[in-house]
Structures are given as structure tokens and as C-alpha cells.
Design a protein around this motif. Structure first.
Motif, mmCIF file in Angstrom:
data_model
loop_
_atom_site.group_PDB
_atom_site.id
_atom_site.type_symbol
_atom_site.label_atom_id
_atom_site.label_comp_id
_atom_site.label_asym_id
_atom_site.label_seq_id
_atom_site.Cartn_x
_atom_site.Cartn_y
_atom_site.Cartn_z
ATOM 1 N N PRO A 1 38.158 32.569 33.041
ATOM 2 C CA PRO A 1 38.355 33.625 34.039
ATOM 3 C C PRO A 1 37.257 33.608 35.088
ATOM 4 O O PRO A 1 36.085 33.433 34.778
ATOM 5 C CB PRO A 1 38.292 34.907 33.195
ATOM 6 C CG PRO A 1 37.511 34.530 31.975
ATOM 7 C CD PRO A 1 37.848 33.096 31.706
ATOM 8 N N ARG B 1 35.963 38.914 38.927
ATOM 9 C CA ARG B 1 36.771 39.646 39.877
ATOM 10 C C ARG B 1 36.120 40.995 40.183
ATOM 11 O O ARG B 1 35.377 41.542 39.373
ATOM 12 C CB ARG B 1 38.177 39.891 39.302
ATOM 13 C CG ARG B 1 39.009 38.645 39.105
ATOM 14 C CD ARG B 1 39.607 38.168 40.409
ATOM 15 N NE ARG B 1 40.432 39.222 41.006
ATOM 16 C CZ ARG B 1 40.669 39.334 42.317
ATOM 17 N NH1 ARG B 1 40.131 38.466 43.152
ATOM 18 N NH2 ARG B 1 41.434 40.298 42.781
ATOM 19 N N SER C 1 44.959 33.530 33.415
ATOM 20 C CA SER C 1 45.264 34.954 33.428
ATOM 21 C C SER C 1 45.727 35.381 34.813
ATOM 22 O O SER C 1 45.704 34.593 35.780
ATOM 23 C CB SER C 1 44.035 35.764 33.022
ATOM 24 O OG SER C 1 43.124 35.860 34.101
ATOM 25 N N THR D 1 45.573 46.198 33.291
ATOM 26 C CA THR D 1 44.243 46.073 32.692
ATOM 27 C C THR D 1 43.595 47.433 32.432
ATOM 28 O O THR D 1 42.385 47.578 32.522
ATOM 29 C CB THR D 1 43.331 45.219 33.588
ATOM 30 O OG1 THR D 1 43.170 45.877 34.860
ATOM 31 C CG2 THR D 1 43.906 43.833 33.798
ATOM 32 N N ARG E 1 44.190 37.110 36.769
ATOM 33 C CA ARG E 1 43.074 37.142 37.719
ATOM 34 C C ARG E 1 43.333 36.172 38.871
ATOM 35 O O ARG E 1 42.798 36.343 39.966
ATOM 36 C CB ARG E 1 41.766 36.726 37.034
ATOM 37 C CG ARG E 1 41.193 37.707 36.039
ATOM 38 C CD ARG E 1 40.012 37.070 35.319
ATOM 39 N NE ARG E 1 39.426 37.938 34.321
ATOM 40 C CZ ARG E 1 38.330 38.670 34.500
ATOM 41 N NH1 ARG E 1 37.708 38.611 35.666
ATOM 42 N NH2 ARG E 1 37.852 39.432 33.565
ATOM 43 N N GLU E 2 44.089 35.101 38.571
ATOM 44 C CA GLU E 2 44.313 34.041 39.551
ATOM 45 C C GLU E 2 45.574 34.331 40.376
ATOM 46 O O GLU E 2 46.535 34.915 39.865
ATOM 47 C CB GLU E 2 44.455 32.695 38.840
ATOM 48 C CG GLU E 2 43.285 32.345 37.935
ATOM 49 C CD GLU E 2 41.957 32.334 38.674
ATOM 50 O OE1 GLU E 2 41.982 32.120 39.911
ATOM 51 O OE2 GLU E 2 40.912 32.547 38.048
ATOM 52 N N PHE F 1 39.472 45.333 35.645
ATOM 53 C CA PHE F 1 39.264 44.514 36.849
ATOM 54 C C PHE F 1 40.580 44.464 37.608
ATOM 55 O O PHE F 1 41.645 44.828 37.087
ATOM 56 C CB PHE F 1 38.796 43.094 36.487
ATOM 57 C CG PHE F 1 39.719 42.365 35.556
ATOM 58 C CD1 PHE F 1 40.818 41.664 36.025
ATOM 59 C CD2 PHE F 1 39.487 42.390 34.184
ATOM 60 C CE1 PHE F 1 41.671 41.002 35.158
ATOM 61 C CE2 PHE F 1 40.347 41.733 33.303
ATOM 62 C CZ PHE F 1 41.436 41.039 33.797
ATOM 63 N N GLU F 2 40.499 44.020 38.861
ATOM 64 C CA GLU F 2 41.692 43.884 39.682
ATOM 65 C C GLU F 2 42.374 42.545 39.383
ATOM 66 O O GLU F 2 41.713 41.540 39.129
ATOM 67 C CB GLU F 2 41.311 43.936 41.168
ATOM 68 C CG GLU F 2 40.649 45.236 41.593
ATOM 69 C CD GLU F 2 41.602 46.419 41.486
ATOM 70 O OE1 GLU F 2 42.829 46.207 41.585
ATOM 71 O OE2 GLU F 2 41.111 47.553 41.305
ATOM 72 N N ILE F 3 43.704 42.562 39.409
ATOM 73 C CA ILE F 3 44.440 41.316 39.178
ATOM 74 C C ILE F 3 44.998 40.794 40.500
ATOM 75 O O ILE F 3 45.128 41.541 41.471
ATOM 76 C CB ILE F 3 45.578 41.498 38.151
ATOM 77 C CG1 ILE F 3 46.637 42.469 38.686
ATOM 78 C CG2 ILE F 3 45.024 41.991 36.832
ATOM 79 C CD1 ILE F 3 47.860 42.560 37.810
ATOM 80 N N GLU F 4 45.334 39.509 40.519
ATOM 81 C CA GLU F 4 45.875 38.874 41.722
ATOM 82 C C GLU F 4 47.383 38.652 41.614
ATOM 83 O O GLU F 4 48.102 38.847 42.580
ATOM 84 C CB GLU F 4 45.175 37.522 41.954
ATOM 85 C CG GLU F 4 43.817 37.637 42.589
ATOM 86 C CD GLU F 4 43.897 37.905 44.087
ATOM 87 O OE1 GLU F 4 44.908 37.545 44.716
ATOM 88 O OE2 GLU F 4 42.950 38.506 44.624
#
Length: 369
Positions: free
Chosen positions: A260, A263, A298, A323, A300-301, A337-340
Motif C-alpha cells: 500500500p 494515502r 487495494s 474504510t 488505495r490505487e 484513509f481515502e480510497i481511489e
């Protein structure tokens, strides 16, 4: 015996220096070897900036190895946050102790409802997460949640604070079959700098956690480093050594790796940037060094990068993720955290199928537990 003994034979600054000084000739030599036959020096070369010029070749070799070992399958799973209560103070985490955020812990009944929403979306492999709160997120509490959710899911894993071997054994009896534990960074200096208080400040105890899970007979163990806390290539090197050690010691356990990237989160805005080419190079190097290890991406990307890497090297991918505890029911609790990638589970599965890949929701039968 644990990975700590092997870890102490290496110096993080020494590895960092060797990666920085590698060259094209050494990269070419590493790529001339068959996947799985690479040694630590080869891995250092492929992780180095000098390997960037060979990125296309690395991608082709990594893709061929992935197809040979895993076919076109990509396993889909989803995280379910049980709690964001945490007593560890970590500079990079949205759940860190002392932050003024909305804290929430789901009851086992609420967790089962949340899991039902994921089940309705098609998810059958689920990852349960908590903060580092021994009292609130006790072993009994985690076990109650696992037992309820394991009734309808093929595979239940946890990502919680490090436990003792006997704790993992007790959770195994209640339906748990997987553990995810991230070392965050293998750099002792940086580890101490970003983990200020709480049980997570004990680096060596965390480093030996996968050993304890393996001794308990855990069927899946996932590990990784949070890229951006220290020198990323060096952290990937130590993650690979850790995974190889576990694969050799616990040969019946499926080992997977996730990388990961840091982020933004509540109170965490200034994050280190790891470029996409560097990120891809790290994953290709891991595939050539460890052909049989699962590689996880994940949310995150961003979606385009995830889709592209699934066609080359990734074998597991999260989908439809939230999350925060109660995130699938819009609880309003703080996110870690923020996801993409915000696509639904179905949209992710369709995108994989469109690339002639096989999205898989179940690769394990509870009858075999």
C-alpha cells in the motif's frame, strides 16, 4: 526461531545504499535468471532505479510467470472495519490515538449486518479490521464477530493488533483462516519515529507476529510495507525476504504481499509520493523473486492502474471497499484513509472480465477447514 534472526543479519541503510548503487549490467544479469531462481543480490538490482530502463522486459517476464503459476484468476475480497478505536499513536494513520474523530465499534450483531451487505454484493472472502485496542477489541469480541461471519463466508481473515500464538489458535477454532499484518516499515529508525505510543511501538513484537500465526496453522498470511514511510525500495526488499522466509518455514500456508502507498487521512496531508513506474517495478521484481506469492492491490490505487496491473502481476484485489466501521451502512464514523477506486464489486469484476481475466469470489471451501 523467527524472522527476527534473519532480519538482524541485514542493515537497512546498507541495503538502501546497495540499491542506489546498482547498475544496468547487474539488472541484465538478474533478468537472465529464471523466476524463482533469483537471489538477494538479483532482487536488489531489480528494485533499483537502474532497472527502470528494463521495465517493459520485467513486465513481460512477470506476466508470463503470473500466468504460469496463477492462470488468469484474480481473487476479489472486501474489508470490513469492526472498530476505529485505537490506543497506538502513529503519525500516518487516520485512527491514531488522540485524534478528534468520530469513534465507533460495531457490535457482533451489527458486524453481521454489514457483512450481509458485502455478501449480497457477491463477496465471499472478507477481511475484518480493528484499531489497536486490546480492551474494546478483545479476543472474545473478535472471536464473536469471526464466528458469526464465518457462517456465510468461505474465508474470514483479520487485520488486528499482533496476537499470541494461543490467541490465533483460539480464533482458528472459531472460523478464522487468514491474517493480514503489515510491518509498515522495516527501517528501525523510521519505525521509532512514526510509532510514538502504544503496543505498535514494539517493532520486534510485530516483526515476529507472522511467525506466531504460522505456528497456529493459519492458512493465509498477508504481509507488506506501507510505502512512503522510509526508502520504499528497501522496504520492499525486506518484505520480500520476510515472505520468502515464511514460505520456506510454513510451506502449507499461502503467503501474499501487499504494497500500500501512503494515502491522505484525517490530519495526514503531507504524504510521500511513490511514482507509478516505481510501484510497478517493485511488483514485477517481487513476482520474479517469489513466483508463488500472491500479490494484492487495494482500493488505495486508482482504477486504471489496478486494472492494468491485474493483467500483469496482481492475483488478489479488494473491491467495493469502505474504510470506516459501519461504512457499508453509512454510519458516519471516521475513515482510516481515502480510497481511489470507488467502483462497486460488480464493476470491478466486469472490468477484469473485459480484460479476459477470471474474477474469482471463492477459492476455498469451508468444508476443508
Amino acid at each position: 526461531m523467527s524472522f527476527l534472526e534473519e532480519f538482524q543479519r541485514w542493515s537497512f541503510p546498507g541495503v538502501q545504499q546497495r540499491i542506489a548503487s546498482s547498475n544496468g549490467a547487474r539488472v541484465e544479469q538478474a533478468l537472465s535468471r529464471s523466476a524463482g531462481q533469483l537471489d538477494a543480490d538479483d532482487l536488489i538490482a531489480l528494485l533499483s532505479p537502474a532497472a527502470d530502463a528494463a521495465l517493459e522486459q520485467m513486465a513481460r517476464q512477470a506476466q508470463a510467470t503470473t500466468r504460469l503459476r496463477f492462470g488468469k484468476t484474480v481473487l476479489l475480497y472486501a474489508p470490513l472495519y469492526l472498530s476505529n478505536i485505537c490506543y497506538s499513536q502513529c503519525t500516518y494513520c487516520g485512527f491514531s490515538y488522540g485524534k478528534d474523530i468520530r469513534r465507533l465499534q460495531l457490535s457482533p450483531e451489527q458486524a453481521e449486518v454489514e457483512a450481509g451487505l458485502l455478501h449480497a454484493a457477491g463477496i465471499r472472502h472478507i477481511l475484518l479490521l480493528t484499531g489497536e485496542a486490546y480492551r474494546e477489541s478483545s479476543i472474545n469480541y473478535i472471536g464473536d464477530c469471526v464466528e458469526r461471519i464465518a457462517r456465510s463466508f468461505a474465508s474470514v481473515s483479520v487485520e488486528v493488533y499482533p496476537l499470541k500464538t494461543e490467541d490465533y489458535l483460539s480464533l482458528r477454532w472459531r472460523g478464522l483462516d487468514g491474517l493480514a499484518i503489515y510491518q509498515e516499515t522495516y527501517d528501525p529508525r523510521r519505525y521509532a519515529a512514526v510509532h510514538l505510543k502504544g503496543i505498535k511501538a514494539r517493532m520486534e513484537y510485530r516483526l515476529e507476529c507472522p511467525d506466531r500465526a504460522g505456528e497456529a496453522g493459519m492458512r493465509r498470511i498477508a504481509l507488506g510495507a506501507l510505502l512512503g514511510l522510509s526508502d520504499a525500495a528497501s522496504d520492499v526488499f525486506f518484505t520480500a525476504l520476510h515472505a520468502r522466509y515464511l514460505m520456506q518455514r510454513f510451506w502449507q500456508t499461502q503467503i501474499s504481499i501487499s504494497l500500500p502507498r501512503l494515502r491522505p487521512a484525517t490530519g495526514v496531508d503531507d504524504v510521500a509520493s511513490i511514482g507509478d513506474r516505481d510501484f510497478a517495478r517493485f511488483l514485477f521484481a517481487l513476482r520474479l523473486f517469489l513466483p508463488d506469492a500472491g500479490l494484492t492491490l487495494s482500493t488505495r490505487e486508482p482504477a486504471p492502474l489496478r486494472d492494468e496491473l491485474c493483467g500483469i502481476v496482481a492475483t488478489q484485489i479488494s473491491a467495493g471497499s469502505q474504510t470506516s466501521p459501519g461504512g457499508y451502512s453509512d454510519s458516519g464514523a471516521a475513515r482510516q484513509f481515502e480510497i481511489e477506486d470507488r467502483r462497486t464489486v460488480r464493476q470491478v469484476a466486469d472490468a477484469l472480465a473485459a480484460r479476459n481475466l477470471d474474477p474469482v469470489f471463492t477459492d476455498w471451501s469451508p468444508a476443508l477447514k
